[in-house]
Design an enzyme around this catalytic site. Structure first.
Site, PDB file in Angstrom:
ATOM      1  N   HIS A 242       0.797  -1.232   0.000  1.00 19.68           N
ATOM      2  CA  HIS A 242       0.000   0.000   0.000  1.00 19.68           C
ATOM      3  C   HIS A 242       0.836   1.292   0.000  1.00 19.68           C
ATOM      4  O   HIS A 242       0.722   2.135  -0.892  1.00 19.68           O
ATOM      5  CB  HIS A 242      -0.908   0.015   1.239  1.00 19.68           C
ATOM      6  CG  HIS A 242      -1.672  -1.245   1.479  1.00 19.68           C
ATOM      7  ND1 HIS A 242      -2.775  -1.599   0.736  1.00 19.68           N
ATOM      8  CD2 HIS A 242      -1.506  -2.244   2.387  1.00 19.68           C
ATOM      9  CE1 HIS A 242      -3.255  -2.749   1.189  1.00 19.68           C
ATOM     10  NE2 HIS A 242      -2.503  -3.155   2.188  1.00 19.68           N
TER      11      HIS A 242
HETATM   12  C1  BDR Z   1      -3.557   0.309   5.299  1.00 19.48           C
HETATM   13  O1  BDR Z   1      -3.782  -0.567   6.387  1.00 19.48           O
HETATM   14  C2  BDR Z   1      -2.607  -0.802   7.065  1.00 19.48           C
HETATM   15  O2  BDR Z   1      -2.555  -2.061   7.666  1.00 19.48           O
HETATM   16  C3  BDR Z   1      -1.539  -0.603   6.022  1.00 19.48           C
HETATM   17  O3  BDR Z   1      -0.330  -0.287   6.633  1.00 19.48           O
HETATM   18  C4  BDR Z   1      -2.099   0.516   5.181  1.00 19.48           C
HETATM   19  O4  BDR Z   1      -1.843   1.777   5.726  1.00 19.48           O
HETATM   20  C5  BDR Z   1      -4.168  -0.247   4.079  1.00 19.48           C
HETATM   21  O5  BDR Z   1      -5.532  -0.312   4.291  1.00 19.48           O
END
Ligand code: BDR
Length: 313
Positions: A242
């Site tokens: 992400h």
């Molecule tokens: C987000 O959720 C977190 O677990 C990740 O680091 C990212 O920021 C994605 O939905």
């Protein structure tokens, strides 16, 4: 000319990679400061983790601030089940020596933006939006200083990852997301709809592990740890990655695709709290407040990550 950025973040393994990429690319990013948020883990860990990362990158010139320890209107929800108890599980970085700045992160955002001309700073957001929303409430005059907010947040076609209908960064602080989405500031959203197409396959992680530097080994270790949860959950050949979408979008926007749409967030319903409602098919005449990204060239994305991480010690 590098873009002036304020990084707002809750590292976490995927945010760690994004921060390292930004630290490795001074020709693209003049990092005014890193404001740490409560999110993936508590603020005590995120601020410490950010300091570990600037030390790893040899960039202790970048100041690290602590923001708010919890969301605006509700209890903090964290994701240790994904990121481990410290958020940087999978690495063995030492305790940081570089101190945390004394100024509160929200005050740093306000002070910094007030000193600069209109439209001169990009907000690079990797976490719940609490600190940015608080700054906008405390000092509405700063909105005009922000040229753009580029945020990893939200989901529409891929719905949710922390609840069936909500993405984590929005769900942790839906009120903050609502304040930011209604701010009138130009925004780019990198949601699960794109990150779920950017999978960290074994070949891609292996390439990073073999870059020959400590940062490469650290990134490979971090991502191998955090992808465990998603591999198990989705059964895909790799986990979504992400955070790095934010620096990648800012450096190479041409490898991404999306459209200008309206995005609103659910702040009332218990069932769908934090859902990002995207008017993707332009059914309403609501203001098109967000450039919403759904496509990316995944090979180019991982190539950029490896290239930038490869520059570090
Ligand atoms: C987000 O959720 C977190 O677990 C990740 O680091 C990212 O920021 C994605 O939905």
């Amino acid at each position: 000319m590098p873009r002036k950025v304020i990084i707002i973040t809750d590292p976490g393994q995927d945010q760690a990679v994004a921060i390292l990429m930004a630290l490795a690319a001074p020709e693209h990013f003049e990092i005014l400061g890193i404001v740490t948020s409560a999110g993936n883990i508590s603020l005590d860990f995120t601020q410490k983790n950010a300091r570990k990362l600037i030390e790893l990158a040899g960039r202790t010139d970048v100041p690290v601030f602590a923001g708010c320890p919890r969301p605006i209107h509700r209890k903090l929800v964290t994701a240790e089940h994904v990121h481990g108890p410290t958020g940087l599980d999978g690495s063995d970085l030492p305790e940081p020596i570089v101190p945390l700045q004394e100024e509160h992160g929200v005050d740093f955002i306000i002070r910094t933006l007030r000193q600069l001309p209109a439209g001169s700073v990009t907000i690079f957001s990797e976490s719940p939006l609490t600190n940015l929303a608080m700054a906008l409430i405390k000092a509405p005059d700063i909105a005009e200083k922000i040229s753009e907010i580029v945020m990893m947040a939200g989901a529409y076609f891929e719905v949710g990852n922390i609840t069936p209908s909500a993405e984590f960064n929005i769900y942790v602080d839906p009120k903050a997301a609502d304040i930011v989405l209604r701010s009138g500031i130009p925004m780019v959203m990198l949601p699960l709809d794109v990150t779920h197409k950017l999978l960290s396959t074994p070949e891609r992680l292996d390439r990073i592990a073999k870059l020959g530097n400590r940062a490469g080994r650290t990134v490979a270790g971090l991502l191998s740890f955090s992808e465990g949860f998603d591999l198990n959950k989705y059964g895909w050949e790799g986990a979504p990655l992400h955070g790095p979408t934010v620096p990648a979008y800012m450096i190479r926007p041409e490898i991404f695709g999306g459209r200008q749409v309206n995005v609103t967030v659910e702040i009332g319903s218990e069932l769908t709290l934090g859902m990002t409602v995207v008017d993707y098919w332009q059914i309403t005449d609501r203001v098109r407040n967000v450039f919403y990204v759904t496509e990316a060239d995944s090979d180019a994305y991982y190539q950029l990550i490896a290239e930038l991480i490869g520059r570090l010690p």
